[in-house]
Structure formats: structure tokens, C-alpha cells
Design an enzyme around this catalytic site. Structure first.
Site, PDB file in Angstrom:
ATOM      1  N   HIS A  89      89.322  15.201 -20.918  1.00  0.00           N
ATOM      2  CA  HIS A  89      88.662  15.790 -19.740  1.00  0.00           C
ATOM      3  C   HIS A  89      89.557  15.626 -18.534  1.00  0.00           C
ATOM      4  O   HIS A  89      90.218  14.597 -18.365  1.00  0.00           O
ATOM      5  CB  HIS A  89      87.302  15.132 -19.486  1.00  0.00           C
ATOM      6  CG  HIS A  89      87.347  13.635 -19.471  1.00  0.00           C
ATOM      7  ND1 HIS A  89      87.373  12.885 -20.627  1.00  0.00           N
ATOM      8  CD2 HIS A  89      87.393  12.751 -18.456  1.00  0.00           C
ATOM      9  CE1 HIS A  89      87.425  11.609 -20.314  1.00  0.00           C
ATOM     10  NE2 HIS A  89      87.440  11.489 -19.002  1.00  0.00           N
ATOM     11  N   ASP A  93      80.050  15.485 -13.181  1.00  0.00           N
ATOM     12  CA  ASP A  93      80.070  14.115 -13.689  1.00  0.00           C
ATOM     13  C   ASP A  93      78.712  13.468 -13.412  1.00  0.00           C
ATOM     14  O   ASP A  93      78.118  13.651 -12.360  1.00  0.00           O
ATOM     15  CB  ASP A  93      81.197  13.321 -13.013  1.00  0.00           C
ATOM     16  CG  ASP A  93      81.518  12.038 -13.762  1.00  0.00           C
ATOM     17  OD1 ASP A  93      82.579  11.978 -14.405  1.00  0.00           O
ATOM     18  OD2 ASP A  93      80.689  11.095 -13.712  1.00  0.00           O
ATOM     19  N   HIS A 127      87.196  12.100 -25.412  1.00  0.00           N
ATOM     20  CA  HIS A 127      87.255  13.561 -25.568  1.00  0.00           C
ATOM     21  C   HIS A 127      87.908  14.023 -24.277  1.00  0.00           C
ATOM     22  O   HIS A 127      87.376  13.776 -23.182  1.00  0.00           O
ATOM     23  CB  HIS A 127      85.841  14.144 -25.740  1.00  0.00           C
ATOM     24  CG  HIS A 127      85.787  15.638 -25.871  1.00  0.00           C
ATOM     25  ND1 HIS A 127      85.134  16.284 -26.911  1.00  0.00           N
ATOM     26  CD2 HIS A 127      86.281  16.625 -25.078  1.00  0.00           C
ATOM     27  CE1 HIS A 127      85.233  17.603 -26.745  1.00  0.00           C
ATOM     28  NE2 HIS A 127      85.926  17.826 -25.641  1.00  0.00           N
TER      29      HIS A 127
END
Ligand code: 5GP
Ligand code: ZN
Length: 113
Positions: free
Chosen positions: A99, A31, A97
Site C-alpha cells: 500500500h 486509512d 499487502h
């Protein structure tokens, strides 16, 4: 595939990321703004907006398998970790999206914020 999706761009190699795991259907990278000593995102390579739209149990299994492999690889499997799927507005999802966050390396708080 979505043209303007940031994680699709990472999956296509158009935006750099520190990749820690790679498989045919999914990948994992660190991240950008880590919330814990270990903070890795596991994504499907194909565009899926959120957990609500996962159509394939096999894809879900691949993602979960990669999440626990990442935990092992990062050395937090035994000490403990958290896998989080923020989903839509109340879930705090900001990138649409799919994750999974793999978080560890410190004591996690409960309840979450
Ligand atoms: P969400 O809030 O949707 O559950 O999590 C999105 C996560 O993606 C955040 O933790 C944020 O720091 C991370 N993120 C956003 N943009 C990028 C990027 O370009 N690269 C990486 N590696 N992480 C990103
Ligand atoms: Zn995407």
C-alpha cells in the site's frame, strides 16, 4: 489473493472501507486511523506483500498514477502531500499487502520518525 489478508478482504468487498478511487488493477480507500487530514491508502487488488515483490512496472505505474489522482481529488496536489511506502520491519510496515500512504492537508515533518 490471500485468504486472511485484511487488504485482500477490502479489495474483495468483504470488509467495508471508504473507497475514494477504483481502477481495474488498484483501488484507494481512507486509512482507518488517519495520521493527517487526508490519509488514503492505494493498494493493488491482487495480493503483493511489499514493494520488494512488485514484479510489473505497469502495476507500479498504475499505483503511482492513482496516488497522484487521489491527491488531486482530495485537493492537496497544489498545497503538497507525501506518498509513503513503508517496507518491511525497519520501514514500519504492519500490513503485508502493498500500500502507498497518501498523506496531506497539513505540513509534514522532516525527517520522518
Ligand atoms: P503500514 O503500517 O503497514 O504502513 O500501514 C498500514 C495502515 O493500514 C495503517 O495506517 C492502518 O491504520 C491501516 N489499516 C489497518 N487496518 C485497516 C483496515 O481494516 N481498514 C483501513 N481502512 N485501514 C486499515
Ligand atoms: Zn492481500
Amino acid at each position: 489473493m490471500a485468504d486472511n489478508c485484511i487488504f485482500c478482504k477490502i479489495a474483495r468487498g468483504e470488509i467495508p472501507a471508504t473507497v475514494v478511487a477504483d481502477a481495474p488493477t488498484c483501488m484507494a480507500f481512507r486509512d482507518l486511523n488517519p495520521e493527517a487530514p487526508v490519509h488514503v491508502l492505494v493498494i493493488p487488488k491482487a495480493h503483493v506483500p511489499s514493494l520488494n515483490e512488485v514484479a510489473s512496472p505497469a502495476l507500479f505505474a498504475d499505483l503511482m498514477q492513482m496516488a497522484r489522482e487521489v491527491a488531486k481529488q482530495e485537493g492537496i496536489a497544489a498545497s503538497g502531500y507525501r506518498v509513503v511506502w513503508n517496507t518491511n520491519a525497519d520501514g514500519g510496515q504492519t500490513v503485508f499487502h502493498l500500500h502507498a500512504h497518501v498523506l496531506g492537508g497539513r505540513q509534514m515533518a522532516w525527517p520522518p520518525g
